[in-house]
Scaffold this motif. Structure first.
Motif, mmCIF file in Angstrom:
data_model
loop_
_atom_site.group_PDB
_atom_site.id
_atom_site.type_symbol
_atom_site.label_atom_id
_atom_site.label_comp_id
_atom_site.label_asym_id
_atom_site.label_seq_id
_atom_site.Cartn_x
_atom_site.Cartn_y
_atom_site.Cartn_z
ATOM 1 N N SER A 1 0.847 -1.181 0.000
ATOM 2 C CA SER A 1 0.000 0.000 0.000
ATOM 3 C C SER A 1 0.886 1.235 0.000
ATOM 4 O O SER A 1 1.861 1.321 0.748
ATOM 5 N N PHE A 2 0.541 2.197 -0.831
ATOM 6 C CA PHE A 2 1.407 3.360 -0.991
ATOM 7 C C PHE A 2 0.727 4.655 -0.557
ATOM 8 O O PHE A 2 1.229 5.369 0.308
ATOM 9 N N ARG A 3 -0.409 4.972 -1.139
ATOM 10 C CA ARG A 3 -1.033 6.276 -0.944
ATOM 11 C C ARG A 3 -1.366 6.564 0.519
ATOM 12 O O ARG A 3 -1.268 7.712 0.962
ATOM 13 N N SER A 4 -1.745 5.553 1.274
ATOM 14 C CA SER A 4 -2.198 5.744 2.643
ATOM 15 C C SER A 4 -1.085 5.625 3.674
ATOM 16 O O SER A 4 -1.359 5.624 4.880
ATOM 17 N N ASN B 1 1.328 10.252 4.541
ATOM 18 C CA ASN B 1 0.231 10.149 3.593
ATOM 19 C C ASN B 1 -0.509 11.471 3.417
ATOM 20 O O ASN B 1 -1.191 11.659 2.414
ATOM 21 N N ASP C 1 1.108 14.329 3.263
ATOM 22 C CA ASP C 1 2.111 15.220 2.686
ATOM 23 C C ASP C 1 2.805 16.090 3.724
ATOM 24 O O ASP C 1 3.355 17.148 3.386
ATOM 25 N N ARG D 1 6.002 13.087 -3.353
ATOM 26 C CA ARG D 1 5.485 11.795 -3.781
ATOM 27 C C ARG D 1 4.473 11.967 -4.897
ATOM 28 O O ARG D 1 3.787 12.985 -4.992
ATOM 29 N N ASP D 2 4.403 10.951 -5.741
ATOM 30 C CA ASP D 2 3.422 10.878 -6.807
ATOM 31 C C ASP D 2 2.652 9.587 -6.586
ATOM 32 O O ASP D 2 3.119 8.504 -6.951
ATOM 33 N N ASN D 3 1.495 9.700 -5.980
ATOM 34 C CA ASN D 3 0.736 8.508 -5.615
ATOM 35 C C ASN D 3 0.250 7.734 -6.833
ATOM 36 O O ASN D 3 0.103 6.509 -6.776
ATOM 37 N N ASN E 1 3.106 5.543 -7.619
ATOM 38 C CA ASN E 1 3.703 4.823 -6.490
ATOM 39 C C ASN E 1 5.186 5.150 -6.349
ATOM 40 O O ASN E 1 6.022 4.271 -6.116
#
Length: 115
Positions: A28-31, A53, A55, A71-73, A76
């Motif tokens: 899991s990346f965005r969270s 998550n 920023d 980051r670029d969700n 990823n």
């Protein structure tokens, strides 16, 4: 399945810039937070930068405004823009994904700054 793949390291002259990238897969990346650490052989790993998550960002004291993490969700991917590099920044830089049960590390990318 879980991979953190760093790129962008290399040799640069003092005062130069590099942009490191870390592409995450299988997690899991965005969270979740992502971060960069650095380590000289024989020494402990040191926090370079962290982004949550939401920023929010934190930087190691040595950064002194020279680096920026983002980051670029959608991709990823977490980046570390490094400016005004100095020989003291020479190290292996690692992408790090802290997670509740398991922490994930990339294999590292070498940054060498010549004087």
């Amino acid at each position: 399945q879980v991979q953190l793949v760093e790129s962008g390291g290399g040799l640069v002259q003092a005062g130069g810039s590099l942009r490191l990238s870390c592409v995450a897969s299988g997690i899991s990346f965005r969270s979740n937070a992502m971060s960069w650490y650095r380590q000289t052989p024989g020494k402990q790993r040191e926090l370079v930068a962290l982004i949550t998550n939401n920023d929010r960002t934190r930087y190691g004291d040595f950064v002194k405004g020279r680096f920026t993490i983002c980051r670029d969700n959608a991709k990823n991917t977490v980046y570390l823009q490094m400016n005004s590099l100095q020989p003291e920044d020479t190290d292996v830089y690692y992408c790090y994904a802290p997670r509740p049960a398991t922490n994930y590390w990339g294999q590292g990318t070498q940054v060498t700054v010549s004087s």
